[in-house]
Write a protein that holds these residues in place. Sequence first.
Motif, PDB file in Angstrom:
ATOM      1  N   ASN A 310      55.517  41.210  39.581  1.00 34.40           N
ATOM      2  CA  ASN A 310      55.914  42.478  40.205  1.00 34.40           C
ATOM      3  C   ASN A 310      55.056  42.749  41.432  1.00 34.40           C
ATOM      4  OD1 ASN A 310      57.300  44.830  40.580  1.00 34.40           O
ATOM      5  ND2 ASN A 310      56.608  45.826  38.708  1.00 34.40           N
ATOM      6  N   ALA A 311      55.480  43.716  42.232  1.00 26.83           N
ATOM      7  CA  ALA A 311      54.689  44.132  43.381  1.00 26.83           C
ATOM      8  C   ALA A 311      53.311  44.581  42.902  1.00 26.83           C
ATOM      9  CB  ALA A 311      55.390  45.266  44.111  1.00 26.83           C
ATOM     10  N   PRO A 312      52.280  44.401  43.707  1.00 26.99           N
ATOM     11  CA  PRO A 312      50.936  44.801  43.291  1.00 26.99           C
ATOM     12  C   PRO A 312      50.860  46.268  42.893  1.00 26.99           C
ATOM     13  CG  PRO A 312      50.850  43.514  45.317  1.00 26.99           C
ATOM     14  CD  PRO A 312      52.295  43.817  45.052  1.00 26.99           C
ATOM     15  N   HIS A 313      49.972  46.555  41.949  1.00 25.67           N
ATOM     16  CA  HIS A 313      49.636  47.920  41.536  1.00 25.67           C
ATOM     17  C   HIS A 313      50.710  48.577  40.675  1.00 25.67           C
ATOM     18  CE1 HIS A 313      46.686  47.121  44.598  1.00 25.67           C
ATOM     19  NE2 HIS A 313      47.591  47.165  45.551  1.00 25.67           N
ATOM     20  N   ARG A 314      51.650  47.791  40.170  1.00 23.20           N
ATOM     21  CA  ARG A 314      52.644  48.298  39.228  1.00 23.20           C
ATOM     22  C   ARG A 314      52.486  47.518  37.922  1.00 23.20           C
ATOM     23  NH1 ARG A 314      55.365  48.161  44.176  1.00 23.20           N
ATOM     24  NH2 ARG A 314      56.476  50.061  44.750  1.00 23.20           N
ATOM     25  N   LEU A 315      51.777  48.081  36.966  1.00 22.48           N
ATOM     26  CA  LEU A 315      51.524  47.398  35.693  1.00 22.48           C
ATOM     27  C   LEU A 315      51.181  45.927  35.924  1.00 22.48           C
ATOM     28  CD1 LEU A 315      54.230  49.045  33.413  1.00 22.48           C
ATOM     29  CD2 LEU A 315      51.762  49.261  33.193  1.00 22.48           C
ATOM     30  N   GLU A 316      50.246  45.708  36.817  1.00 23.21           N
ATOM     31  CA  GLU A 316      49.849  44.364  37.241  1.00 23.21           C
ATOM     32  C   GLU A 316      48.729  43.837  36.336  1.00 23.21           C
ATOM     33  OE1 GLU A 316      48.039  42.258  41.298  1.00 23.21           O
ATOM     34  OE2 GLU A 316      48.059  44.442  41.069  1.00 23.21           O
ATOM     35  N   LYS A 317      48.995  42.738  35.664  1.00 26.94           N
ATOM     36  CA  LYS A 317      47.974  42.124  34.820  1.00 26.94           C
ATOM     37  C   LYS A 317      46.900  41.502  35.719  1.00 26.94           C
ATOM     38  CE  LYS A 317      51.320  41.058  31.188  1.00 26.94           C
ATOM     39  NZ  LYS A 317      52.016  39.984  30.422  1.00 26.94           N
ATOM     40  N   VAL A 318      45.659  41.937  35.539  1.00 25.75           N
ATOM     41  CA  VAL A 318      44.572  41.484  36.407  1.00 25.75           C
ATOM     42  C   VAL A 318      43.818  40.322  35.778  1.00 25.75           C
ATOM     43  CG1 VAL A 318      42.459  42.156  37.626  1.00 25.75           C
ATOM     44  CG2 VAL A 318      44.319  43.811  37.337  1.00 25.75           C
ATOM     45  N   ALA A 319      43.318  40.509  34.556  1.00 27.86           N
ATOM     46  CA  ALA A 319      42.536  39.467  33.884  1.00 27.86           C
ATOM     47  C   ALA A 319      42.378  39.826  32.420  1.00 27.86           C
ATOM     48  CB  ALA A 319      41.160  39.321  34.532  1.00 27.86           C
ATOM     49  N   ALA A 425      47.836  58.813  37.258  1.00 26.27           N
ATOM     50  CA  ALA A 425      48.604  60.068  37.198  1.00 26.27           C
ATOM     51  C   ALA A 425      48.317  60.986  38.377  1.00 26.27           C
ATOM     52  CB  ALA A 425      48.343  60.825  35.892  1.00 26.27           C
ATOM     53  N   CYS A 426      47.481  60.549  39.301  1.00 24.60           N
ATOM     54  CA  CYS A 426      47.038  61.385  40.410  1.00 24.60           C
ATOM     55  C   CYS A 426      47.029  60.598  41.713  1.00 24.60           C
ATOM     56  CB  CYS A 426      45.624  61.911  40.153  1.00 24.60           C
ATOM     57  SG  CYS A 426      45.438  62.901  38.662  1.00 24.60           S
ATOM     58  N   ALA A 427      47.057  61.334  42.818  1.00 22.95           N
ATOM     59  CA  ALA A 427      46.888  60.699  44.122  1.00 22.95           C
ATOM     60  C   ALA A 427      45.460  60.171  44.255  1.00 22.95           C
ATOM     61  CB  ALA A 427      47.200  61.689  45.233  1.00 22.95           C
ATOM     62  N   SER A 428      45.248  59.322  45.247  1.00 20.61           N
ATOM     63  CA  SER A 428      44.002  58.551  45.343  1.00 20.61           C
ATOM     64  C   SER A 428      43.044  59.054  46.407  1.00 20.61           C
ATOM     65  CB  SER A 428      44.359  57.091  45.662  1.00 20.61           C
ATOM     66  OG  SER A 428      45.131  57.033  46.858  1.00 20.61           O
ATOM     67  N   PHE A 429      43.456  60.049  47.185  1.00 23.00           N
ATOM     68  CA  PHE A 429      42.764  60.318  48.449  1.00 23.00           C
ATOM     69  C   PHE A 429      41.390  60.975  48.307  1.00 23.00           C
ATOM     70  CE2 PHE A 429      47.420  60.583  49.363  1.00 23.00           C
ATOM     71  CZ  PHE A 429      47.509  59.347  49.987  1.00 23.00           C
ATOM     72  N   ASP A 430      40.990  61.326  47.088  1.00 23.50           N
ATOM     73  CA  ASP A 430      39.659  61.902  46.934  1.00 23.50           C
ATOM     74  C   ASP A 430      38.561  60.844  47.066  1.00 23.50           C
ATOM     75  OD1 ASP A 430      40.487  60.719  44.556  1.00 23.50           O
ATOM     76  OD2 ASP A 430      39.352  62.109  43.286  1.00 23.50           O
ATOM     77  N   TYR A 435      46.652  54.457  47.258  1.00 24.90           N
ATOM     78  CA  TYR A 435      46.703  53.853  45.928  1.00 24.90           C
ATOM     79  C   TYR A 435      46.478  52.345  45.980  1.00 24.90           C
ATOM     80  CZ  TYR A 435      51.457  51.925  46.508  1.00 24.90           C
ATOM     81  OH  TYR A 435      52.549  51.203  46.937  1.00 24.90           O
ATOM     82  N   GLU A 436      46.855  51.710  47.107  1.00 23.33           N
ATOM     83  CA  GLU A 436      46.606  50.274  47.244  1.00 23.33           C
ATOM     84  C   GLU A 436      45.107  49.983  47.267  1.00 23.33           C
ATOM     85  OE1 GLU A 436      50.513  50.823  49.694  1.00 23.33           O
ATOM     86  OE2 GLU A 436      48.651  51.945  49.373  1.00 23.33           O
ATOM     87  N   ASP A 437      44.373  50.791  48.028  1.00 30.01           N
ATOM     88  CA  ASP A 437      42.917  50.625  48.100  1.00 30.01           C
ATOM     89  C   ASP A 437      42.302  50.817  46.716  1.00 30.01           C
ATOM     90  OD1 ASP A 437      40.294  50.423  49.211  1.00 30.01           O
ATOM     91  OD2 ASP A 437      40.186  52.614  49.316  1.00 30.01           O
ATOM     92  N   ARG A 438      42.757  51.825  45.995  1.00 34.02           N
ATOM     93  CA  ARG A 438      42.254  52.066  44.634  1.00 34.02           C
ATOM     94  C   ARG A 438      42.525  50.856  43.739  1.00 34.02           C
ATOM     95  NH1 ARG A 438      44.455  57.432  42.052  1.00 34.02           N
ATOM     96  NH2 ARG A 438      46.440  56.369  42.385  1.00 34.02           N
ATOM     97  N   GLY A 439      43.742  50.337  43.806  1.00 30.50           N
ATOM     98  CA  GLY A 439      44.096  49.188  42.981  1.00 30.50           C
ATOM     99  C   GLY A 439      43.311  47.940  43.330  1.00 30.50           C
ATOM    100  N   GLU A 440      43.149  47.695  44.625  1.00 29.90           N
ATOM    101  CA  GLU A 440      42.397  46.503  45.050  1.00 29.90           C
ATOM    102  C   GLU A 440      40.933  46.601  44.633  1.00 29.90           C
ATOM    103  OE1 GLU A 440      43.571  43.740  46.205  1.00 29.90           O
ATOM    104  OE2 GLU A 440      45.629  44.530  46.299  1.00 29.90           O
ATOM    105  N   GLN A 441      40.341  47.792  44.766  1.00 32.36           N
ATOM    106  CA  GLN A 441      38.945  47.954  44.349  1.00 32.36           C
ATOM    107  C   GLN A 441      38.805  47.776  42.841  1.00 32.36           C
ATOM    108  OE1 GLN A 441      36.307  50.891  45.895  1.00 32.36           O
ATOM    109  NE2 GLN A 441      37.568  51.327  47.701  1.00 32.36           N
ATOM    110  N   PHE A 442      39.787  48.245  42.087  1.00 28.25           N
ATOM    111  CA  PHE A 442      39.757  48.047  40.638  1.00 28.25           C
ATOM    112  C   PHE A 442      39.844  46.562  40.297  1.00 28.25           C
ATOM    113  CE2 PHE A 442      42.148  47.712  36.576  1.00 28.25           C
ATOM    114  CZ  PHE A 442      41.178  48.231  35.732  1.00 28.25           C
ATOM    115  N   LYS A 443      40.755  45.862  40.959  1.00 28.65           N
ATOM    116  CA  LYS A 443      40.893  44.430  40.688  1.00 28.65           C
ATOM    117  C   LYS A 443      39.605  43.684  41.026  1.00 28.65           C
ATOM    118  CE  LYS A 443      44.848  43.736  42.930  1.00 28.65           C
ATOM    119  NZ  LYS A 443      46.042  43.004  43.414  1.00 28.65           N
ATOM    120  N   ASP A 444      38.994  44.039  42.159  1.00 22.80           N
ATOM    121  CA  ASP A 444      37.727  43.411  42.540  1.00 22.80           C
ATOM    122  C   ASP A 444      36.656  43.675  41.487  1.00 22.80           C
ATOM    123  OD1 ASP A 444      38.855  42.466  44.867  1.00 22.80           O
ATOM    124  OD2 ASP A 444      38.009  44.035  46.161  1.00 22.80           O
TER     125      ASP A 444
END
Length: 459
Positions: A310-319, A425-430, A435-444
């Motif tokens: 699936n497209a990144p950040h949608r129930l994406e299995k990381v590890a 469940a929330c926006a990421s801008f804080d 949301y892409e940046d949030r997801g990429e940082q989580f994956k890292d």
Amino acid sequence: MEAVKNIVILGAGESGVGAALLAQHKGFHVFVSDGGVLKERYRKDLNAAGIEFEEGKHTVKQILEADLIIKSPGIADKVDIVKKAREKGIEIIDEIEFASRYTKAKTIAITGTNGKTTTTLLTYHLLKEAGYNVGLAGNVGHSFARQVIKDSFDIYVLEVSSFQIDGMNTFKPDVAILLNITPDHLDRYDYSFQKYVNSKFRIIEKMTHEECFIYFADKGPIEEELARRNVEASIFAISLVENVKNGAFLDEDHLVFNIESKKIAHKIPVNQVSLIGKHNMVNSMAAVLTTLTMEAPMEKVVKALKTFKNAPHRLEKVATIDDVLFINDSKATNVDSVYYALEGIEAPIVWIAGGLDKGNDYDRIEALVKDKVKALICLGKDNTKLTDYFAGKVATIRQTQSVNDAARWGADLSVPGDVVLLSPACASFDLFRNYEDRGEQFKDAVVELKNHVGRGQGI
């Protein structure tokens, strides 16, 4: 179209620039007007093609000289320049409508309040892997119009929003998919849910019995609207709860497909599907049913189902780390999306949530959280609403502004067989750019954790 000489494009994003390039290719005089600032890549496209454009304003006199206006879906009908054009009687259409007039390829149009992107990407993947010459367009990839310049595909899979459908006058897809309708974007529809429903149903208005309409039958608004309409298209239903004679349904651990007119009957084990969750079983059934209407070989479809990502950040299995699965669902910026994530995961969950609250009502997921969530990690600057609501309902609640802490605490609070789920469940801008940046940082953070542990397995 013969009488049209001057075409004005309102909005110079991907759809607007694609429409401008196609219009010029077809010999029309083109003028592009954007009230904002153009992205550099689109400015370069227009300059390279020698197409006249303006940005930061709308020159009313020049715009109203148009024989046809192609409007960006992001521009509301209430905008002053649009109202003036309508008063003058100028036809206003969407880029999808315009491009469809210049291709003989088959089209698959996928819409719905939720699930459009996943279903579009999956349908494209299944057809491509089955050997079809297929293009991807609409709200994903390059614009439909840009691709129709060369028109090298036999089939186009299109993700279309209600805003795009509003600008369609003659377009009729060979297959239309309507996944669901829930209240959204109501500010564009005078805060009338019925007007939003009407917009979605415009996708099938021009269809005949030769075309196929696939819809999710378990969602009330769709069934209610179908009961009021005389639909000429060949109809195929999808259900999670009822046996469907013509369409697809979930039968415990199998997806079952029936197409009476083609004498097609197939079963696919759910464990052959790479996606997670019941909502993704709906998306998968819609995609597979579409390929079957195109007479794709089932063995190739099943093989492709296993390999879809699936497209990144949608129930994406990381590890997987010490038999704990980490999932990135950063795009889940509302409660509905989190509901689908929690519903689809069978294992105990360490849930990472939080960010900028958009007026969330957590009642919808309260029962699921009580049943499935063993710990809640709040990742945000202000977690008050989350902590207040779930206090006493989740055994362990922690707070942090560090995504590395969130990942590490997820590992600490889990045992083999658990899932650590980022579904905010929330926006990421804080704390993040988006949301892409949030997801990429989580994956890292998860990858760093896996490398530190040294016993993890990538997925």
